[in-house]
Design a protein around this motif. Structure first.
Motif, PDB file in Angstrom:
ATOM      1  N   ASN A  80       0.840  -1.213   0.000  1.00 33.56           N
ATOM      2  CA  ASN A  80       0.000   0.000   0.000  1.00 33.56           C
ATOM      3  C   ASN A  80       0.869   1.255   0.000  1.00 33.56           C
ATOM      4  OD1 ASN A  80      -2.478  -1.265  -0.064  1.00 33.56           O
ATOM      5  ND2 ASN A  80      -2.677  -1.365   2.161  1.00 33.56           N
ATOM      6  N   ALA A  81       1.929   1.231   0.825  1.00 32.92           N
ATOM      7  CA  ALA A  81       2.799   2.415   0.898  1.00 32.92           C
ATOM      8  C   ALA A  81       3.479   2.678  -0.450  1.00 32.92           C
ATOM      9  CB  ALA A  81       3.846   2.217   2.001  1.00 32.92           C
ATOM     10  N   LEU A  82       3.912   1.605  -1.114  1.00 34.03           N
ATOM     11  CA  LEU A  82       4.568   1.772  -2.424  1.00 34.03           C
ATOM     12  C   LEU A  82       3.608   2.391  -3.438  1.00 34.03           C
ATOM     13  CD1 LEU A  82       6.509  -1.599  -2.969  1.00 34.03           C
ATOM     14  CD2 LEU A  82       7.447   0.619  -2.323  1.00 34.03           C
ATOM     15  N   VAL A  83       2.378   1.873  -3.447  1.00 35.83           N
ATOM     16  CA  VAL A  83       1.401   2.361  -4.433  1.00 35.83           C
ATOM     17  C   VAL A  83       0.996   3.799  -4.117  1.00 35.83           C
ATOM     18  CG1 VAL A  83      -0.906   2.000  -5.403  1.00 35.83           C
ATOM     19  CG2 VAL A  83       0.564   0.042  -4.943  1.00 35.83           C
ATOM     20  N   GLU A  84       0.795   4.060  -2.837  1.00 34.91           N
ATOM     21  CA  GLU A  84       0.385   5.404  -2.435  1.00 34.91           C
ATOM     22  C   GLU A  84       1.424   6.438  -2.899  1.00 34.91           C
ATOM     23  OE1 GLU A  84      -1.015   5.044   1.491  1.00 34.91           O
ATOM     24  OE2 GLU A  84      -2.039   6.982   1.452  1.00 34.91           O
ATOM     25  N   LYS A  85       2.685   6.095  -2.697  1.00 40.42           N
ATOM     26  CA  LYS A  85       3.767   7.003  -3.088  1.00 40.42           C
ATOM     27  C   LYS A  85       3.763   7.202  -4.605  1.00 40.42           C
ATOM     28  CE  LYS A  85       8.656   7.602  -2.162  1.00 40.42           C
ATOM     29  NZ  LYS A  85       9.667   6.733  -2.749  1.00 40.42           N
ATOM     30  N   ARG A  86       3.588   6.115  -5.300  1.00 41.67           N
ATOM     31  CA  ARG A  86       3.621   6.171  -6.773  1.00 41.67           C
ATOM     32  C   ARG A  86       2.451   6.980  -7.332  1.00 41.67           C
ATOM     33  NH1 ARG A  86       6.034   2.503 -10.426  1.00 41.67           N
ATOM     34  NH2 ARG A  86       5.828   3.478 -12.456  1.00 41.67           N
ATOM     35  N   LEU A  87       1.299   6.808  -6.743  1.00 41.70           N
ATOM     36  CA  LEU A  87       0.120   7.535  -7.241  1.00 41.70           C
ATOM     37  C   LEU A  87       0.227   9.031  -6.973  1.00 41.70           C
ATOM     38  CD1 LEU A  87      -3.002   5.286  -6.556  1.00 41.70           C
ATOM     39  CD2 LEU A  87      -1.505   5.375  -8.522  1.00 41.70           C
ATOM     40  N   ALA A  88       1.060   9.390  -5.993  1.00 42.24           N
ATOM     41  CA  ALA A  88       1.219  10.819  -5.677  1.00 42.24           C
ATOM     42  C   ALA A  88       2.175  11.507  -6.647  1.00 42.24           C
ATOM     43  CB  ALA A  88       1.724  10.967  -4.248  1.00 42.24           C
ATOM     44  N   GLU A  89       2.881  10.727  -7.468  1.00 41.28           N
ATOM     45  CA  GLU A  89       3.837  11.324  -8.410  1.00 41.28           C
ATOM     46  C   GLU A  89       3.095  12.017  -9.548  1.00 41.28           C
ATOM     47  OE1 GLU A  89       6.514   8.203  -9.622  1.00 41.28           O
ATOM     48  OE2 GLU A  89       7.243   7.935  -7.557  1.00 41.28           O
ATOM     49  N   PRO A  90       3.650  13.131 -10.048  1.00 33.76           N
ATOM     50  CA  PRO A  90       2.980  13.868 -11.123  1.00 33.76           C
ATOM     51  C   PRO A  90       2.687  12.990 -12.345  1.00 33.76           C
ATOM     52  CG  PRO A  90       4.911  15.071 -10.334  1.00 33.76           C
ATOM     53  CD  PRO A  90       4.912  13.755  -9.638  1.00 33.76           C
ATOM     54  N   SER A  91       3.538  11.996 -12.590  1.00 34.99           N
ATOM     55  CA  SER A  91       3.351  11.146 -13.776  1.00 34.99           C
ATOM     56  C   SER A  91       2.059  10.328 -13.706  1.00 34.99           C
ATOM     57  CB  SER A  91       4.536  10.203 -13.935  1.00 34.99           C
ATOM     58  OG  SER A  91       4.681   9.432 -12.763  1.00 34.99           O
ATOM     59  N   ALA A  92       1.475  10.260 -12.504  1.00 34.17           N
ATOM     60  CA  ALA A  92       0.231   9.481 -12.371  1.00 34.17           C
ATOM     61  C   ALA A  92      -1.001  10.383 -12.398  1.00 34.17           C
ATOM     62  CB  ALA A  92       0.259   8.676 -11.072  1.00 34.17           C
ATOM     63  N   ALA A  93      -0.780  11.673 -12.596  1.00 34.18           N
ATOM     64  CA  ALA A  93      -1.901  12.613 -12.470  1.00 34.18           C
ATOM     65  C   ALA A  93      -3.011  12.368 -13.490  1.00 34.18           C
ATOM     66  CB  ALA A  93      -1.385  14.048 -12.585  1.00 34.18           C
ATOM     67  N   ARG A  94      -2.632  11.986 -14.707  1.00 34.11           N
ATOM     68  CA  ARG A  94      -3.662  11.815 -15.746  1.00 34.11           C
ATOM     69  C   ARG A  94      -4.285  10.431 -15.762  1.00 34.11           C
ATOM     70  NH1 ARG A  94      -0.771  14.264 -20.870  1.00 34.11           N
ATOM     71  NH2 ARG A  94       0.338  12.341 -20.466  1.00 34.11           N
ATOM     72  N   GLY A  95      -3.613   9.520 -15.125  1.00 39.74           N
ATOM     73  CA  GLY A  95      -4.150   8.170 -15.079  1.00 39.74           C
ATOM     74  C   GLY A  95      -3.049   7.147 -14.906  1.00 39.74           C
ATOM     75  N   PHE A  96      -3.435   5.902 -14.716  1.00 37.51           N
ATOM     76  CA  PHE A  96      -2.461   4.833 -14.487  1.00 37.51           C
ATOM     77  C   PHE A  96      -3.146   3.493 -14.668  1.00 37.51           C
ATOM     78  CE2 PHE A  96      -4.122   6.913 -10.754  1.00 37.51           C
ATOM     79  CZ  PHE A  96      -4.866   5.904 -10.168  1.00 37.51           C
ATOM     80  N   ILE A  97      -2.311   2.490 -14.859  1.00 38.66           N
ATOM     81  CA  ILE A  97      -2.825   1.124 -15.013  1.00 38.66           C
ATOM     82  C   ILE A  97      -2.284   0.304 -13.857  1.00 38.66           C
ATOM     83  CG2 ILE A  97      -2.862  -0.904 -16.518  1.00 38.66           C
ATOM     84  CD1 ILE A  97      -1.999   1.188 -18.770  1.00 38.66           C
ATOM     85  N   LEU A  98      -3.147  -0.247 -13.058  1.00 40.90           N
ATOM     86  CA  LEU A  98      -2.703  -1.054 -11.920  1.00 40.90           C
ATOM     87  C   LEU A  98      -2.644  -2.518 -12.334  1.00 40.90           C
ATOM     88  CD1 LEU A  98      -4.693   0.668  -9.061  1.00 40.90           C
ATOM     89  CD2 LEU A  98      -2.215   0.742  -9.427  1.00 40.90           C
ATOM     90  N   ASP A  99      -1.459  -3.089 -12.184  1.00 41.60           N
ATOM     91  CA  ASP A  99      -1.229  -4.473 -12.603  1.00 41.60           C
ATOM     92  C   ASP A  99      -0.735  -5.244 -11.372  1.00 41.60           C
ATOM     93  OD1 ASP A  99       0.162  -6.744 -13.443  1.00 41.60           O
ATOM     94  OD2 ASP A  99       1.665  -5.621 -14.565  1.00 41.60           O
ATOM     95  N   GLY A 100      -1.605  -6.099 -10.845  1.00 46.81           N
ATOM     96  CA  GLY A 100      -1.193  -6.886  -9.666  1.00 46.81           C
ATOM     97  C   GLY A 100      -1.530  -6.218  -8.348  1.00 46.81           C
ATOM     98  N   TYR A 101      -2.326  -5.188  -8.403  1.00 45.40           N
ATOM     99  CA  TYR A 101      -2.775  -4.480  -7.193  1.00 45.40           C
ATOM    100  C   TYR A 101      -4.184  -3.979  -7.452  1.00 45.40           C
ATOM    101  CZ  TYR A 101      -2.950  -1.055  -3.409  1.00 45.40           C
ATOM    102  OH  TYR A 101      -3.297  -0.353  -2.287  1.00 45.40           O
ATOM    103  N   PRO A 102      -5.129  -4.160  -6.546  1.00 47.09           N
ATOM    104  CA  PRO A 102      -5.008  -4.766  -5.229  1.00 47.09           C
ATOM    105  C   PRO A 102      -5.094  -6.292  -5.310  1.00 47.09           C
ATOM    106  CG  PRO A 102      -7.271  -4.057  -5.583  1.00 47.09           C
ATOM    107  CD  PRO A 102      -6.509  -3.674  -6.811  1.00 47.09           C
ATOM    108  N   ARG A 103      -4.551  -6.932  -4.285  1.00 45.41           N
ATOM    109  CA  ARG A 103      -4.564  -8.394  -4.237  1.00 45.41           C
ATOM    110  C   ARG A 103      -5.257  -8.922  -2.994  1.00 45.41           C
ATOM    111  NH1 ARG A 103       0.243  -9.299  -7.888  1.00 45.41           N
ATOM    112  NH2 ARG A 103       0.588 -11.524  -7.998  1.00 45.41           N
ATOM    113  N   THR A 104      -5.532  -8.053  -2.054  1.00 44.86           N
ATOM    114  CA  THR A 104      -6.231  -8.471  -0.830  1.00 44.86           C
ATOM    115  C   THR A 104      -7.326  -7.450  -0.529  1.00 44.86           C
ATOM    116  OG1 THR A 104      -4.853  -7.147   0.639  1.00 44.86           O
ATOM    117  CG2 THR A 104      -4.083  -9.383   0.178  1.00 44.86           C
ATOM    118  N   ARG A 105      -8.202  -7.847   0.377  1.00 44.45           N
ATOM    119  CA  ARG A 105      -9.291  -6.963   0.779  1.00 44.45           C
ATOM    120  C   ARG A 105      -8.743  -5.642   1.353  1.00 44.45           C
ATOM    121  NH1 ARG A 105     -15.038  -7.696   1.868  1.00 44.45           N
ATOM    122  NH2 ARG A 105     -15.599  -5.738   2.807  1.00 44.45           N
TER     123      ARG A 105
END
Ligand code: ADP
Length: 249
Positions: free
Chosen positions: A98-123
């Motif tokens: 979760n911490a890795l993804v949260e950090k990544r989503l906060a990056e400017p490169s994710a502002a317009r959108g992103f593709i999540l591959d292998g996340y989420p995997r648990t409730r």
């Protein structure tokens, strides 16, 4: 047609065909970040599709598996903490991922959108993700790649990778020109540590127990879930289906 839509309620926000002038993005409505969530068992082709979609749509692929492997390669604190889990095919702790993804989503490169591959995997991951997406007002498109179990086994056990450039091959469906040798680098191909048979079993079990139930979780939350039959299709055909689906939003 193999493409079918399931789910209870459609999301209210709809991607329109309008584009912001000067925007380089290929996503249908660049004003709203597109959150493409790819579900599927190990070996269902999520990584391949994310890669193709990332290029076509001009948004980033966020693969937690790749991120974790990168930390292991660097040998940093995260890498050391997760290495044994990856080798054994067990899921890494939710807090770490979760911490890795949260950090990544906060990056400017994710502002317009992103593709999540292998996340989420648990409730627990799904809950965190839903909060993050709601906070961003993201337009969510959840896709489940459905592949027959026997095909999955054949794909995973036949998978080989170039240790230099990372290119994936399959001894049956995508063999290199010279057996065992990378077409691009000439390097000797390897079996990824977690593609060993007993580890494959663990990964599939983790998927069945912890990740597959998330499909119901998303349905219960009223998200539209698109199922794509990807058993007998080439990667290109699956890609075309997903692309058509996104353009139709
Ligand atoms: P696959 O989907 O083929 O198993 P991945 O590259 O997505 O391959 O994942 C490889 C490994 O990385 C998993 O077996 C697991 O140990 C770890 N991993 C990746 N994503 C997550 C996640 N979201 N939560 C926990 N562990 C993860």
């Amino acid at each position: 047609m193999a493409l079918e839509k399931s789910g209870l309620v459609k999301t209210e926000r709809v991607l329109g065909p309008d584009k912001v002038p000067g925007d380089e993005s290929q996503i249908p409505n660049p004003k709203v970040p597109l959150a493409l969530v790819l579900f599927g068992s190990p070996g269902s082709g999520k990584g391949t599709q994310s890669n193709l979609l990332s290029k076509a749509l001009g948004i980033q692929q966020i693969s937690t598996g790749d991120m974790l492997r990168e930390h292991v390669r660097k040998g940093n604190a995260v890498g050391t903490a997760v290495e044994a889990k990856l080798k054994a095919g067990f899921l890494v702790k939710d807090e770490v991922v979760n911490a890795l993804v949260e950090k990544r989503l906060a990056e400017p490169s994710a502002a317009r959108g992103f593709i999540l591959d292998g996340y989420p995997r648990t409730r627990a991951q799904a809950e965190v993700l839903c909060r993050m997406l709601a906070a961003r007002g993201a337009n969510e498109v959840v896709i489940h790649l459905v592949v027959d179990y026997n095909v999955i086994i054949a794909r995973l056990t036949g998978r080989r990778q170039c240790p230099v450039c990372g290119t994936l091959y399959n001894v049956i469906s995508k063999p290199p020109k010279v057996p065992g040798v990378c077409d691009l680098e000439g390097a000797k191909l390897i079996v990824r540590e977690d593609d060993r048979e007993e580890v494959i079993r663990e990964r599939l079990e983790a998927y069945e127990k912890q990740t597959r139930p998330l499909l119901d979780y998303f349905r219960e939350k009223g998200k539209t879930l698109y199922e794509i039959d990807a058993t007998n299709e080439t990667p290109e055909q699956v890609f075309r289906k997903i692309e058509a689906l996104i353009r139709k939003q």
